[in-house]
Write an enzyme that holds these catalytic residues in place. Structure first.
Site, PDB file in Angstrom:
ATOM      1  N   ASP A 275       0.836  -1.208   0.000  1.00  0.00           N
ATOM      2  CA  ASP A 275       0.000   0.000   0.000  1.00  0.00           C
ATOM      3  C   ASP A 275       0.872   1.260   0.000  1.00  0.00           C
ATOM      4  OD1 ASP A 275      -2.543   1.094   0.058  1.00  0.00           O
ATOM      5  OD2 ASP A 275      -2.628   1.202   2.248  1.00  0.00           O
ATOM      6  N   HIS A 276       0.502   2.252  -0.781  1.00  0.00           N
ATOM      7  CA  HIS A 276       1.135   3.585  -0.750  1.00  0.00           C
ATOM      8  C   HIS A 276       2.652   3.565  -0.746  1.00  0.00           C
ATOM      9  CE1 HIS A 276      -2.363   6.134  -0.329  1.00  0.00           C
ATOM     10  NE2 HIS A 276      -2.864   5.261   0.528  1.00  0.00           N
TER      11      HIS A 276
ATOM     12  N   HIS B  99      -6.933   9.530   5.430  1.00  0.00           N
ATOM     13  CA  HIS B  99      -6.445   8.431   6.264  1.00  0.00           C
ATOM     14  C   HIS B  99      -6.555   8.808   7.735  1.00  0.00           C
ATOM     15  CE1 HIS B  99      -3.915   7.364   2.562  1.00  0.00           C
ATOM     16  NE2 HIS B  99      -4.786   6.401   2.716  1.00  0.00           N
TER      17      HIS B  99
ATOM     18  N   GLY C 295      -9.046   5.613   2.837  1.00  0.00           N
ATOM     19  CA  GLY C 295      -9.536   6.280   4.037  1.00  0.00           C
ATOM     20  C   GLY C 295     -10.916   5.828   4.451  1.00  0.00           C
TER      21      GLY C 295
HETATM   22  P1  13P Z   1      -7.974   4.365   6.978  1.00  0.00           P
HETATM   23  O1  13P Z   1      -6.779   3.953   7.807  1.00  0.00           O
HETATM   24  O2  13P Z   1      -8.375   5.771   7.199  1.00  0.00           O
HETATM   25  O3  13P Z   1      -9.108   3.401   7.108  1.00  0.00           O
HETATM   26  O4  13P Z   1      -7.464   4.299   5.452  1.00  0.00           O
HETATM   27  C1  13P Z   1      -6.900   3.124   4.969  1.00  0.00           C
HETATM   28  C2  13P Z   1      -6.288   3.358   3.645  1.00  0.00           C
HETATM   29  O5  13P Z   1      -6.805   4.075   2.830  1.00  0.00           O
HETATM   30  C3  13P Z   1      -5.019   2.685   3.356  1.00  0.00           C
HETATM   31  O6  13P Z   1      -4.527   2.998   2.107  1.00  0.00           O
END
Ligand code: 13P
Length: 281
Positions: free
Chosen positions: A81-82, A178, A207
């Site tokens: 992720d990211h 997030h 998010g």
């Molecule tokens: P949250 O942690 O706000 O639920 O978001 C998760 C997210 O988008 C991870 O990429």
């Protein structure tokens, strides 16, 4: 080499539901997601961010992801992720991840496209799918300040990103953030609809924590085919652990952690149903 799996998200998009992607930080959270997915008969992503990948190590997480994929009968996919690093995305591919996200949304559009293209070329050659980001997801870990609506995805940028890179799915900034929201999130559904009308790859809602369920469902109805949720699981983890610590006799860690896993599992099950992703296998 993993089997190229974007059909999973594409099928969800066609059938009007979303694949939930849950962030995990350790084996208890990961186990909760795996068990919940089996109980709900759902296809899910398990997602590690750069921090988790860095502290536990990509080869180890790649092996755990491959094990979860195998025991689930091929229904759990391991996702980075990211990652703002092209190199880390490539290392995740080499470590057997099924999916990676290159997040160069802090760069200029040209740079974002160039980095995404580089990851797509490498990942696709290895059977791995790629997610990119356009516009900005607000909240934790966001660099820079955003005036007015600057964070919102621009339709023409999303089109350029999808068409020029061959990326498989696109995270779009429509007002989600997030972490926990301080006030009710203001989600720009109109912008989402416009992007969905012009971009023909699945879109990704980031998010998830704190977004009202009806809003999540409205986003799914308008092109969001993967929904990311993390913070609420971590919050549930810490709250349950803190409570259990009060009566723990200090001998067996499993006495402490099994209730934590079970509490997280309930949240995961709930979100699978919010995404209408239950009973799909
Ligand atoms: P949250 O942690 O706000 O639920 O978001 C998760 C997210 O988008 C991870 O990429």
């Amino acid at each position: 080499m993993p089997e190229y799996n974007n059909h999973v998200i594409e099928a969800a998009a066609k059938e009007g539901y979303a694949i939930p992607a849950f962030n995990y930080s350790d084996i208890w959270e990961h186990g909760a997601i795996v068990q919940a997915a089996a109980e709900e008969r759902a296809i899910v992503y398990t997602a590690s961010n750069m921090r988790v990948a860095g502290s536990i190590g990509l080869p180890y997480l790649g092996a755990i992801g491959a094990a979860a994929h195998a025991v689930s009968g091929g229904h759990i996919f391991n996702h980075l992720d990211h990652s703002s690093s092209v190199e880390l995305c490539k290392q995740a591919v080499d470590s057997g991840y099924h999916s990676v996200m290159i997040d160069a949304s802090m760069c200029s559009l040209e740079e974002n496209i160039a980095k995404t293209k580089e990851v797509v070329a490498y990942a696709h050659a290895h059977g791995v799918v790629v997610e990119a980001e356009i516009g900005r997801i607000l909240g934790r870990n966001v660099e820079g300040t955003y005036e007015g609506d600057d964070y919102l995805v621009q339709v023409k940028d999303a089109v350029a990103m999808a068409e020029e890179t061959g990326v498989d799915s696109l995270a779009v900034g429509i007002g989600t953030a997030h972490g926990f929201y301080k006030e009710e999130p203001r989600i720009n559904l109109e912008r989402l609809k416009e992007v969905h009308a012009h971009v023909n790859i699945p879109l990704v809602l980031h998010g998830g924590t704190g977004v009202p369920y009806d809003t999540v469902r409205a986003c799914i109805a308008n092109g969001m085919a993967k929904v990311n949720v993390g913070t609420l699981l971590h919050g549930c983890y810490v709250e349950t652990l803190r409570e259990r610590m009060k009566t723990w006799d200090g001998t067996n860690i499993s006495d402490l952690m099994e209730p934590v896993r079970d509490a997280i599992k309930e949240k995961v099950r709930e979100w699978i149903r919010v995404c209408n992703a239950n009973n799909r296998i």
